[in-house]
Design a protein around this motif. Structure first.
Motif, PDB file in Angstrom:
ATOM      1  N   GLY A 197     -45.893  -7.087 -46.168  1.00 40.68           N
ATOM      2  CA  GLY A 197     -47.328  -7.202 -45.750  1.00 40.68           C
ATOM      3  C   GLY A 197     -47.474  -6.569 -44.502  1.00 40.68           C
ATOM      4  O   GLY A 197     -48.491  -5.754 -44.177  1.00 40.68           O
ATOM      5  N   TYR A 198     -46.667  -6.587 -43.546  1.00 40.38           N
ATOM      6  CA  TYR A 198     -46.628  -5.867 -42.229  1.00 40.38           C
ATOM      7  C   TYR A 198     -46.807  -4.418 -42.458  1.00 40.38           C
ATOM      8  O   TYR A 198     -47.614  -3.560 -41.647  1.00 40.38           O
ATOM      9  CB  TYR A 198     -45.729  -6.207 -41.505  1.00 40.38           C
ATOM     10  CG  TYR A 198     -45.252  -5.353 -40.342  1.00 40.38           C
ATOM     11  CD1 TYR A 198     -46.076  -5.442 -39.015  1.00 40.38           C
ATOM     12  CD2 TYR A 198     -44.187  -4.512 -40.238  1.00 40.38           C
ATOM     13  CE1 TYR A 198     -45.612  -4.413 -38.047  1.00 40.38           C
ATOM     14  CE2 TYR A 198     -43.855  -3.489 -39.479  1.00 40.38           C
ATOM     15  CZ  TYR A 198     -44.669  -3.448 -38.423  1.00 40.38           C
ATOM     16  OH  TYR A 198     -44.115  -2.479 -37.267  1.00 40.38           O
ATOM     17  N   ARG A 199     -45.909  -3.816 -43.574  1.00 39.94           N
ATOM     18  CA  ARG A 199     -45.806  -2.563 -43.512  1.00 39.94           C
ATOM     19  C   ARG A 199     -47.178  -1.767 -44.248  1.00 39.94           C
ATOM     20  O   ARG A 199     -47.535  -0.757 -44.021  1.00 39.94           O
ATOM     21  CB  ARG A 199     -44.419  -2.170 -44.311  1.00 39.94           C
ATOM     22  CG  ARG A 199     -43.317  -2.357 -43.626  1.00 39.94           C
ATOM     23  CD  ARG A 199     -41.993  -2.250 -44.495  1.00 39.94           C
ATOM     24  NE  ARG A 199     -40.762  -2.493 -43.343  1.00 39.94           N
ATOM     25  CZ  ARG A 199     -40.479  -3.495 -42.827  1.00 39.94           C
ATOM     26  NH1 ARG A 199     -40.937  -4.750 -42.864  1.00 39.94           N
ATOM     27  NH2 ARG A 199     -39.344  -3.387 -41.918  1.00 39.94           N
ATOM     28  N   PHE A 200     -47.897  -2.656 -45.098  1.00 40.77           N
ATOM     29  CA  PHE A 200     -49.088  -2.076 -45.716  1.00 40.77           C
ATOM     30  C   PHE A 200     -50.147  -2.123 -44.603  1.00 40.77           C
ATOM     31  O   PHE A 200     -50.692  -1.057 -44.657  1.00 40.77           O
ATOM     32  CB  PHE A 200     -49.394  -3.401 -46.604  1.00 40.77           C
ATOM     33  CG  PHE A 200     -48.824  -3.258 -48.113  1.00 40.77           C
ATOM     34  CD1 PHE A 200     -48.605  -2.047 -48.878  1.00 40.77           C
ATOM     35  CD2 PHE A 200     -48.070  -4.336 -48.749  1.00 40.77           C
ATOM     36  CE1 PHE A 200     -48.105  -1.985 -50.021  1.00 40.77           C
ATOM     37  CE2 PHE A 200     -47.832  -4.306 -49.822  1.00 40.77           C
ATOM     38  CZ  PHE A 200     -47.411  -3.177 -50.558  1.00 40.77           C
ATOM     39  N   ILE A 201     -50.234  -3.034 -43.598  1.00 42.20           N
ATOM     40  CA  ILE A 201     -51.080  -3.078 -42.492  1.00 42.20           C
ATOM     41  C   ILE A 201     -50.610  -1.807 -41.690  1.00 42.20           C
ATOM     42  O   ILE A 201     -51.605  -0.816 -41.216  1.00 42.20           O
ATOM     43  CB  ILE A 201     -51.180  -4.093 -41.660  1.00 42.20           C
ATOM     44  CG1 ILE A 201     -51.757  -5.130 -42.379  1.00 42.20           C
ATOM     45  CG2 ILE A 201     -51.942  -3.914 -40.688  1.00 42.20           C
ATOM     46  CD1 ILE A 201     -51.582  -6.736 -41.772  1.00 42.20           C
ATOM     47  N   ARG A 202     -49.462  -1.569 -41.588  1.00 44.75           N
ATOM     48  CA  ARG A 202     -49.110  -0.368 -40.566  1.00 44.75           C
ATOM     49  C   ARG A 202     -49.312   0.924 -41.464  1.00 44.75           C
ATOM     50  O   ARG A 202     -49.842   1.760 -40.633  1.00 44.75           O
ATOM     51  CB  ARG A 202     -47.714  -0.539 -40.319  1.00 44.75           C
ATOM     52  CG  ARG A 202     -47.199   0.554 -39.324  1.00 44.75           C
ATOM     53  CD  ARG A 202     -45.711   0.399 -39.092  1.00 44.75           C
ATOM     54  NE  ARG A 202     -44.830   0.651 -40.484  1.00 44.75           N
ATOM     55  CZ  ARG A 202     -43.341   0.308 -40.435  1.00 44.75           C
ATOM     56  NH1 ARG A 202     -42.843   0.257 -39.192  1.00 44.75           N
ATOM     57  NH2 ARG A 202     -42.844   0.249 -41.374  1.00 44.75           N
ATOM     58  N   ASP A 203     -49.044   1.003 -42.575  1.00 43.79           N
ATOM     59  CA  ASP A 203     -49.430   2.253 -43.259  1.00 43.79           C
ATOM     60  C   ASP A 203     -50.893   2.617 -43.516  1.00 43.79           C
ATOM     61  O   ASP A 203     -51.141   3.520 -43.130  1.00 43.79           O
ATOM     62  CB  ASP A 203     -48.886   2.130 -44.730  1.00 43.79           C
ATOM     63  CG  ASP A 203     -49.176   3.499 -45.522  1.00 43.79           C
ATOM     64  OD1 ASP A 203     -48.269   4.330 -45.138  1.00 43.79           O
ATOM     65  OD2 ASP A 203     -49.942   3.476 -46.474  1.00 43.79           O
ATOM     66  N   ALA A 204     -51.653   1.527 -43.684  1.00 40.51           N
ATOM     67  CA  ALA A 204     -53.133   1.705 -43.506  1.00 40.51           C
ATOM     68  C   ALA A 204     -53.750   2.300 -42.020  1.00 40.51           C
ATOM     69  O   ALA A 204     -54.588   2.983 -42.004  1.00 40.51           O
ATOM     70  CB  ALA A 204     -53.814   0.390 -44.031  1.00 40.51           C
ATOM     71  N   ALA A 205     -53.044   1.526 -41.135  1.00 41.59           N
ATOM     72  CA  ALA A 205     -53.310   2.243 -39.691  1.00 41.59           C
ATOM     73  C   ALA A 205     -52.839   3.702 -39.615  1.00 41.59           C
ATOM     74  O   ALA A 205     -53.479   4.512 -39.004  1.00 41.59           O
ATOM     75  CB  ALA A 205     -52.615   1.488 -38.666  1.00 41.59           C
TER      76      ALA A 205
END
Length: 386
Positions: free
Chosen positions: A155-163
């Motif tokens: 989940g954290y990595r999905f958010i970081r990737d979107a950023a």
């Protein structure tokens, strides 16, 4: 220990460029001047801005997040930074691909394929566009409802990737939780123009510094950093054998005539390349030159080589590894002379100095003054002796 003429010049100029010389500046002006403020620790990042903006309080910074003038994102080196919102898109245009490549392996180990990352970033951005700012929990709930697994730190990595794709960034707080907001769309950019802009901004907020310092700070390759220097042309000057990058008009003699406190005594322009012989540069260190700066501060982390302001003997006391946790530090006349820690006692701040050797009486008064400013910044009633 008496500073050499070159050290005196460099430290005074860094205090000036880093807005640690007591000049009046708004929080937004500080962020723009530094280019980016390292912000994996939100509280430390806010004081990094506040210590450079005399008279400001933490609420002033929160209002800038609420108005959309400031955002927090992974702008460089895979680390969160606070930046002016209208700077984010062009910074990511230079840094995002390298950052995404650096984390690609860990994404594959968690079964995160490119098409899933792309879909997740679209879902997160659409959720924010439809419902307004979203907390991390709300964004992850959106992914779960779409059938995307968020366990194993995915989940954290999905958010970081979107950023990193320039879709969202962290904006204002909701209670104690940061919220994701939409990022202003990126325009078309000429890469050399952006490299030049990036270096000019870095030099304005960190000079004197070297091309290698810029490569470290920006997360760009040394090749790109050198290309940025070529592209910047006359917007930046180079001085000394170390090839310090400075703003035009900040050579030693010119700086002496215009520098705010702490100031430089005059020296002939041609003395700098032979520092230690003819130069008479001297750094005065008034009480206002003592600052209690936060952990992960740009004054420390803004350079690949920290030895001009931090004695290598004491560097492990600031960061045991040199690349992880960085403790809050005490800066006196541009030199890091110790660490400090803070706590609260009722409605008062408790600030404890931990000098490397011994603070002078003037440095102790300066530290107490800086601690009192931090208490006001945080909205506390004052400083307690502990």
């Amino acid at each position: 220990m008496t500073a050499s003429p070159q050290q005196a010049w460099l430290r005074a100029e860094r205090l000036r460029s880093q807005h640690l010389d007591g000049r009046s500046a708004t929080p937004l002006e500080v962020v723009r001047a530094l280019g980016a403020v390292q912000a994996q620790n939100g509280s430390a990042a806010r004081w990094a801005i506040g210590v450079r903006s005399p008279g400001s309080v933490q609420a002033d910074i929160e209002r800038l997040f609420e108005s959309g003038d400031l955002v927090r994102s992974w702008t460089m080196r895979g680390t969160l930074h606070i930046v002016a919102a209208d700077d984010l898109d062009w910074m990511l245009a230079l840094t995002s691909s390298r950052q995404r490549a650096a984390v690609a392996r860990e994404a594959r180990l968690r079964g995160m394929a490119e098409d899933e990352l792309q879909r997740a970033s679209e879902l997160i951005a659409e959720d924010v566009e439809r419902n307004g700012p979203r907390t991390r929990a709300e964004a992850l709930s959106t992914l779960e409802r779409a059938g995307i697994a968020i366990g194993d730190e995915r989940g954290y990595r999905f958010i970081r990737d979107a950023a990193l794709r320039g879709r969202v960034a962290w904006g204002p707080m909701r209670g104690k939780q940061p919220q994701l907001v939409l990022v202003r769309p990126a325009g078309q950019h000429d890469r050399d123009e952006l490299l030049a802009r990036y270096l000019v901004r870095y030099v304005a907020g960190h000079a004197p510094a070297t091309v290698r310092d810029f490569a470290w700070w920006s997360g760009l390759t040394l090749t790109d950093a050198r290309r940025a220097r070529d592209a910047a042309g006359s917007a930046i000057e180079t001085v000394g054998e170390e090839e310090w990058l400075i703003e035009p008009g900040r050579t030693p003699g010119d700086a002496a005539a215009s520098a705010p406190s702490p100031v430089l005594a005059a020296a002939p322009l041609n003395s700098f390349p032979r520092l230690g012989k003819a130069s008479k540069l001297a750094l005065r260190s008034p009480q206002s030159a003592v600052q209690a700066i936060p952990g992960w501060d740009e004054y420390v982390l803004g350079y690949g080589d920290r030895s001009p302001v931090l004695d290598p003997e004491f560097a492990p006391r600031v960061s045991a590894t040199g690349n992880g946790v960085f403790l809050p530090t005490i800066v006196s006349a541009g030199r890091i002379v110790g660490t400090w820690r803070q706590g609260t006692k009722g409605s008062h701040l408790v600030a404890e100095a931990r000098p490397f050797t011994r603070l002078t009486a003037a440095e102790k008064r300066g530290f107490d003054t800086s601690a009192a400013r931090l208490a006001r910044f945080l909205g506390l009633d004052g400083v307690s002796a502990g």
